[in-house]
Scaffold this active site. Structure first.
Site, PDB file in Angstrom:
ATOM      1  N   SER A  10       0.808  -1.220   0.000  1.00  9.17           N
ATOM      2  CA  SER A  10       0.000   0.000   0.000  1.00  9.17           C
ATOM      3  C   SER A  10       0.842   1.273   0.000  1.00  9.17           C
ATOM      4  CB  SER A  10      -0.904   0.008   1.243  1.00  9.17           C
ATOM      5  OG  SER A  10      -1.750  -1.104   1.235  1.00  9.17           O
ATOM      6  N   THR A  52       4.062   1.262   1.919  1.00 12.89           N
ATOM      7  CA  THR A  52       4.806   1.205   3.186  1.00 12.89           C
ATOM      8  C   THR A  52       6.219   1.767   3.041  1.00 12.89           C
ATOM      9  OG1 THR A  52       3.762  -0.991   3.244  1.00 12.89           O
ATOM     10  CG2 THR A  52       5.146  -0.380   5.130  1.00 12.89           C
ATOM     11  N   TRP A  97       7.506   3.854   0.958  1.00 12.81           N
ATOM     12  CA  TRP A  97       7.482   5.314   0.770  1.00 12.81           C
ATOM     13  C   TRP A  97       7.207   6.005   2.110  1.00 12.81           C
ATOM     14  CZ3 TRP A  97       3.033   8.200  -2.199  1.00 12.81           C
ATOM     15  CH2 TRP A  97       3.418   9.532  -2.417  1.00 12.81           C
ATOM     16  N   HIS A 119       2.595  -4.922   9.736  1.00 10.51           N
ATOM     17  CA  HIS A 119       1.383  -5.141   8.931  1.00 10.51           C
ATOM     18  C   HIS A 119       0.285  -5.750   9.799  1.00 10.51           C
ATOM     19  CE1 HIS A 119       3.332  -4.170   5.191  1.00 10.51           C
ATOM     20  NE2 HIS A 119       4.092  -5.238   5.144  1.00 10.51           N
ATOM     21  N   ARG A 170      -4.464   2.002   0.262  1.00 12.53           N
ATOM     22  CA  ARG A 170      -4.358   2.220  -1.194  1.00 12.53           C
ATOM     23  C   ARG A 170      -5.513   1.498  -1.878  1.00 12.53           C
ATOM     24  NH1 ARG A 170       0.883   0.220  -4.822  1.00 12.53           N
ATOM     25  NH2 ARG A 170       0.551   1.668  -6.554  1.00 12.53           N
ATOM     26  N   SER A 205       0.108  -4.742  -7.506  1.00 10.71           N
ATOM     27  CA  SER A 205       1.447  -4.610  -6.935  1.00 10.71           C
ATOM     28  C   SER A 205       1.880  -5.911  -6.258  1.00 10.71           C
ATOM     29  CB  SER A 205       1.445  -3.446  -5.927  1.00 10.71           C
ATOM     30  OG  SER A 205       2.720  -3.206  -5.434  1.00 10.71           O
ATOM     31  N   ARG A 227       8.566  -0.502  -8.126  1.00  9.60           N
ATOM     32  CA  ARG A 227       8.154  -1.032  -9.427  1.00  9.60           C
ATOM     33  C   ARG A 227       7.736   0.116 -10.340  1.00  9.60           C
ATOM     34  NH1 ARG A 227       3.646  -3.100 -12.123  1.00  9.60           N
ATOM     35  NH2 ARG A 227       2.313  -2.158 -10.525  1.00  9.60           N
TER      36      ARG A 227
HETATM   37  P1  A3P Z   1       3.678  -0.584  -7.502  1.00 10.85           P
HETATM   38  O1  A3P Z   1       3.961  -2.042  -7.459  1.00 10.85           O
HETATM   39  O2  A3P Z   1       2.260  -0.283  -7.899  1.00 10.85           O
HETATM   40  O3  A3P Z   1       4.651   0.195  -8.292  1.00 10.85           O
HETATM   41  P2  A3P Z   1       4.938  -1.427  -0.174  1.00 10.85           P
HETATM   42  O4  A3P Z   1       6.050  -0.500   0.099  1.00 10.85           O
HETATM   43  O5  A3P Z   1       3.812  -1.349   0.792  1.00 10.85           O
HETATM   44  O6  A3P Z   1       5.425  -2.813  -0.417  1.00 10.85           O
HETATM   45  O7  A3P Z   1       4.262  -0.920  -1.544  1.00 10.85           O
HETATM   46  C1  A3P Z   1       4.999  -0.993  -2.731  1.00 10.85           C
HETATM   47  C2  A3P Z   1       4.365  -0.056  -3.743  1.00 10.85           C
HETATM   48  O8  A3P Z   1       4.738   1.290  -3.440  1.00 10.85           O
HETATM   49  C3  A3P Z   1       4.869  -0.346  -5.132  1.00 10.85           C
HETATM   50  O9  A3P Z   1       3.789  -0.030  -6.004  1.00 10.85           O
HETATM   51  C4  A3P Z   1       6.019   0.637  -5.254  1.00 10.85           C
HETATM   52  O10 A3P Z   1       6.436   0.908  -6.560  1.00 10.85           O
HETATM   53  C5  A3P Z   1       5.431   1.854  -4.565  1.00 10.85           C
HETATM   54  N1  A3P Z   1       6.464   2.780  -4.087  1.00 10.85           N
HETATM   55  C6  A3P Z   1       7.669   2.485  -3.530  1.00 10.85           C
HETATM   56  N2  A3P Z   1       8.349   3.600  -3.239  1.00 10.85           N
HETATM   57  C7  A3P Z   1       7.575   4.642  -3.624  1.00 10.85           C
HETATM   58  C8  A3P Z   1       7.751   6.056  -3.606  1.00 10.85           C
HETATM   59  N3  A3P Z   1       8.860   6.607  -3.139  1.00 10.85           N
HETATM   60  N4  A3P Z   1       6.744   6.827  -4.069  1.00 10.85           N
HETATM   61  C9  A3P Z   1       5.611   6.265  -4.562  1.00 10.85           C
HETATM   62  N5  A3P Z   1       5.394   4.932  -4.617  1.00 10.85           N
HETATM   63  C10 A3P Z   1       6.357   4.124  -4.157  1.00 10.85           C
END
Ligand code: A3P
Length: 299
Positions: A49, A51, A53, A110, A132, A140, A262
């Site tokens: 969602s 995390t 970031w 989580h 999210r 994702s 990603r």
């Molecule tokens: P996508 O797979 O849609 O690109 P988590 O950190 O909870 O595992 O979530 C990962 C998702 O957050 C991924 O989404 C990833 O690309 C996105 N993400 C990681 N770093 C980010 C950032 N700095 N800003 C925005 N989205 C980010």
């Protein structure tokens, strides 16, 4: 069923949520032994969602007086090394690590609200929750599994069915989100409920909210000198994704750091599911969230 097996991992139902088998001892450890301190800050989310970031943003906001932006720990460490997952700390028998951290501690998990220990729900500690759009969470998570486990067991269509049934890892997502949402309405001083889509569209406003909530608001001087912009830039998807540590490093559970970066956009579901699938998942989300006041919109 109390167990779902699809090679190569097993998900088990624990207190209403489906968990990767290896994580459950970590959740039990938190429930039974973790003691929150009043000035702790926890980042909590349903996996995928945003995390990573939120970890980066919270870490750099809280420690902005300690590090310069040109020689910042986030330039050499993954956000997951800066703020660790409590479940993994407990799974790995490293409880003393959490105890050894100096206050204010910054930790992540989580774990659903219903499984948190009393010290986390009743003390003055703060919880920042990020949610999210479930459609983007599913996409994702599916890519994560596909890349992390080369012989990924589920096609996207299968993963979709499992997700809609609430039987994917950490699911059902709606229960996870609603528990924190309802509690954030009851105690807004305790839980800050953020939304990935809104953070993408309004990063400044959300970062200000986050800083105030964790008790380190930006001063007028900081507003004037562009500290907020610097934090947003340091934690931006493009910046973090291009760092060596996040391109090549290996993080927790042998997951390569690059898998956490990603696309980082809103609405990638459009490239991965049919309109019918999206409508079906939206309908389930609407039904589950009905009457809560919470909605998702990543059209
Ligand atoms: P996508 O797979 O849609 O690109 P988590 O950190 O909870 O595992 O979530 C990962 C998702 O957050 C991924 O989404 C990833 O690309 C996105 N993400 C990681 N770093 C980010 C950032 N700095 N800003 C925005 N989205 C980010």
């Amino acid at each position: 069923p109390k167990e779902t097996r699809w090679q190569p991992y097993v998900l088990r139902l624990y207190e209403g949520f489906w968990w990767w088998e290896g994580i459950i001892p970590g959740i039990i450890g938190i429930q039974q032994r973790f003691k929150a301190r009043p000035n702790d800050v926890f980042i909590i989310s349903f996996p995928k969602s945003g995390t990573t970031w939120l970890k980066a943003l919270t870490f750099s906001t809280m420690n902005r007086h300690k590090y310069s932006f040109t020689n910042h720990p986030l330039l050499r460490l993954s956000p997951h090394d800066c703020i660790r997952f409590l479940e993994l700390i407990y799974c790995q028998g490293e409880e003393s690590y959490a105890e050894s951290l100096t206050s204010p501690r910054l930790l992540c998990c989580h774990t659903p609200y219903s499984c948190l220990p009393d010290s986390m729900t009743t003390s003055e500690c703060r919880i920042v929750y990020i949610c999210r759009d479930p459609k983007d969470v599913l996409v994702s998570a599916w890519y994560m599994d596909k890349n992390y486990i080369p012989d990924a067991p589920l096609s996207f269509n299968q993963a979709f069915e499992v997700f809609c049934d609430g039987r994917s890892g950490a699911g059902p997502i709606w229960d996870h989100v609603l528990q924190y949402w309802n509690e954030s309405l009851r105690r807004p001083d305790k839980i800050l409920f953020l939304n990935y889509e809104e953070m993408i569209s309004e990063p400044h406003q959300n970062l200000r909210k986050l800083a105030e909530f964790i008790r380190c608001p930006f001063s007028e001087e900081e507003e004037k000198t562009g500290v907020i912009e610097q934090i947003i830039e340091l934690c931006s998807f493009n910046k973090l994704k291009e760092l060596d540590v996040n391109k090549k490093g290996e993080g927790f559970s042998n997951i390569e750091n690059e898998l956490f970066f990603r696309k980082g956009v809103v609405g990638d579901w459009k490239n991965n599911m049919t309109l019918e699938m999206a409508e079906r998942l939206d309908e389930i989300t609407r039904e589950k969230l009905h009457g809560s006041g919470l909605t998702f919109s990543s059209r």
